[in-house]
Design an enzyme around this catalytic site. Structure first.
Site, PDB file in Angstrom:
ATOM      1  N   ASN A  32     -13.703   7.489  11.849  1.00 11.19           N
ATOM      2  CA  ASN A  32     -13.896   7.750  10.227  1.00 11.19           C
ATOM      3  C   ASN A  32     -15.350   7.896   9.898  1.00 11.19           C
ATOM      4  OD1 ASN A  32     -15.437   5.784   9.427  1.00 11.19           O
ATOM      5  ND2 ASN A  32     -13.416   4.319   9.267  1.00 11.19           N
ATOM      6  N   ASN A  49      -4.784  -3.673   8.451  1.00 11.10           N
ATOM      7  CA  ASN A  49      -3.517  -2.551   9.570  1.00 11.10           C
ATOM      8  C   ASN A  49      -3.160  -2.937  10.313  1.00 11.10           C
ATOM      9  OD1 ASN A  49      -6.981  -0.578   9.191  1.00 11.10           O
ATOM     10  ND2 ASN A  49      -5.012  -0.476   8.348  1.00 11.10           N
ATOM     11  N   ARG A  80      -7.745   1.975  18.352  1.00  8.40           N
ATOM     12  CA  ARG A  80      -7.339   0.658  17.247  1.00  8.40           C
ATOM     13  C   ARG A  80      -5.315   0.136  18.568  1.00  8.40           C
ATOM     14  NH1 ARG A  80      -7.728   0.140  11.539  1.00  8.40           N
ATOM     15  NH2 ARG A  80      -7.734  -1.900  12.367  1.00  8.40           N
ATOM     16  N   ARG A 131      -4.570   8.801   8.456  1.00 10.12           N
ATOM     17  CA  ARG A 131      -3.718   7.839   9.014  1.00 10.12           C
ATOM     18  C   ARG A 131      -2.040   7.763   9.718  1.00 10.12           C
ATOM     19  NH1 ARG A 131      -7.876   3.822  10.702  1.00 10.12           N
ATOM     20  NH2 ARG A 131      -9.723   5.757  10.709  1.00 10.12           N
ATOM     21  N   HIS A 162      -7.462   5.720   3.883  1.00 15.96           N
ATOM     22  CA  HIS A 162      -6.613   4.805   3.835  1.00 15.96           C
ATOM     23  C   HIS A 162      -6.580   3.995   2.265  1.00 15.96           C
ATOM     24  CE1 HIS A 162      -6.793   2.621   8.166  1.00 15.96           C
ATOM     25  NE2 HIS A 162      -5.882   2.893   7.774  1.00 15.96           N
ATOM     26  N   ASP A 167      -6.156   1.931   0.922  1.00 12.19           N
ATOM     27  CA  ASP A 167      -6.917   0.534  -0.142  1.00 12.19           C
ATOM     28  C   ASP A 167      -7.906   1.041   0.131  1.00 12.19           C
ATOM     29  OD1 ASP A 167      -7.432   0.373   2.857  1.00 12.19           O
ATOM     30  OD2 ASP A 167      -6.811  -1.715   3.484  1.00 12.19           O
ATOM     31  N   CYS A 197      -9.881  -4.461   2.749  1.00  7.07           N
ATOM     32  CA  CYS A 197      -9.905  -4.639   4.841  1.00  7.07           C
ATOM     33  C   CYS A 197      -9.177  -5.628   5.740  1.00  7.07           C
ATOM     34  CB  CYS A 197     -10.451  -3.691   5.899  1.00  7.07           C
ATOM     35  SG  CYS A 197     -10.160  -2.194   4.599  1.00  7.07           S
TER      36      CYS A 197
END
Ligand code: ARG
Length: 296
Positions: A30, A79, A98, A145, A174, A176, A268
């Site tokens: 990102n 996540n 990830r 995403r 994201h 959030d 997060c």
């Protein structure tokens, strides 16, 4: 460190957190991440501990996930997946770096007693980072995403109306990072992260909205943790803190500089285990017999 299972008390928010033992900036997925800039691990640890201690002092219970080497973003438990009542929908991460987190979150969830419901292959879904309840609707950030298919699939299984909102600014990748429900009828959001349609959906569906400025959004101030009537937020957001105060919330500003270097902040670093929906309506209903928070 081993998993810590604290006793469950109904009505208290329960959060999953993962100590930042292996946190770092080891890849760039990102616009906030810069391998050469790196981060300060000792400072990250102090910032994480301050959040952990703050949410406990506000009355939340915290379960700890055991940190794992080689997965520097495992700290971002938002996540892990989406919790809905007894079910856990594990994330299907867009980036390979990830994807190794998913089996760890799945193992944790089944040990914690959740029914693990994996999404079909070929869908992307980054859990509570992109799927947030406000009232009874699941606001679903997509494109950067998660994708719409993943959100629809989860929405069908939990029987919730899904409101897909497209994320158009790569810095707010994201949901959030730019939208945070704080009560069943109230949310914080940064309009610049959405297109016209997304802004319209949010304005139409959420009666009480706090608009965050571009400057405060860039200090990750939309990424807050709500415990009862207190909002834990980034220290760089005085205007947001004032607006929250006017809506009847106390605020607890903390510093998250090291996690912002990875594109994350307070929210997060936590996952609601009593369900993201509880962060809004159930908890507010407990706080206020009328089921909503009224402006002061
Ligand atoms: N470096 C992480 C990533 O890019 C940060 C994740 C932040 N989590 C969140 N829920 N916004 O995936």
């Amino acid at each position: 460190m081993s998993n810590t299972h604290l006793p469950v008390q109904p009505g208290r928010p329960r959060l999953l957190m993962c100590p930042p033992d292996h946190f770092g900036i080891e890849y760039e997925i990102n616009p906030w991440m810069n391998i050469r800039q790196g981060c300060d691990p000792a400072l990250a640890r102090r910032q994480w501990q301050a959040l952990h201690d703050a949410v406990i002092s506000l009355g939340a219970e915290v379960q700890l996930l055991e940190p794992a080497p080689g997965l520097p973003d495992l700290v971002f438990t938002a996540n892990a997946g989406l919790v809905f009542e007894g079910r856990f929908f594990p994330s299907r991460f867009r980036f390979g770096v990830r994807q190794g987190e998913t089996p760890i979150f799945e193992t944790w969830a089944s040990h914690a007693g959740f029914e693990v419901v994996p999404l079909p292959k070929g869908m992307y879904f980054e859990g509570a980072g992109d799927a947030l309840f406000c009232g009874e609707s699941l606001f679903a950030g997509y494109r950067i995403r998660s994708d719409v298919l993943g959100h629809q699939w989860v929405g069908e299984r939990i029987g919730a109306p899904v409101l897909p909102v497209e994320l158009v600014d790569p810095r707010f990748y994201h949901l959030d990072t730019c939208f945070c429900p704080i009560a069943p009828d109230a949310a914080i959001y940064y309009p610049g992260a959405f297109d016209d349609y997304g802004r319209m959906v949010i304005r139409d569906q959420v009666p009480r909205l706090i608009e965050v400025s571009a400057e405060e959004a860039a200090s990750f101030s939309c990424n807050t943790v709500v415990v009862g009537r207190t909002v834990v937020l980034n220290a760089g957001a005085p205007k947001l803190a004032t607006a929250l105060g006017a809506m009847g919330f106390a605020t607890r500003p903390l510093d998250f500089s090291e996690f912002i270097k990875s594109g994350g902040s307070a929210k997060c670093l936590t996952l609601r285990l009593d369900g993201e929906e509880a962060a809004g309506w159930k908890q507010a209903a407990n706080d206020d017999p009328r089921g909503h928070l009224s402006p002061t």
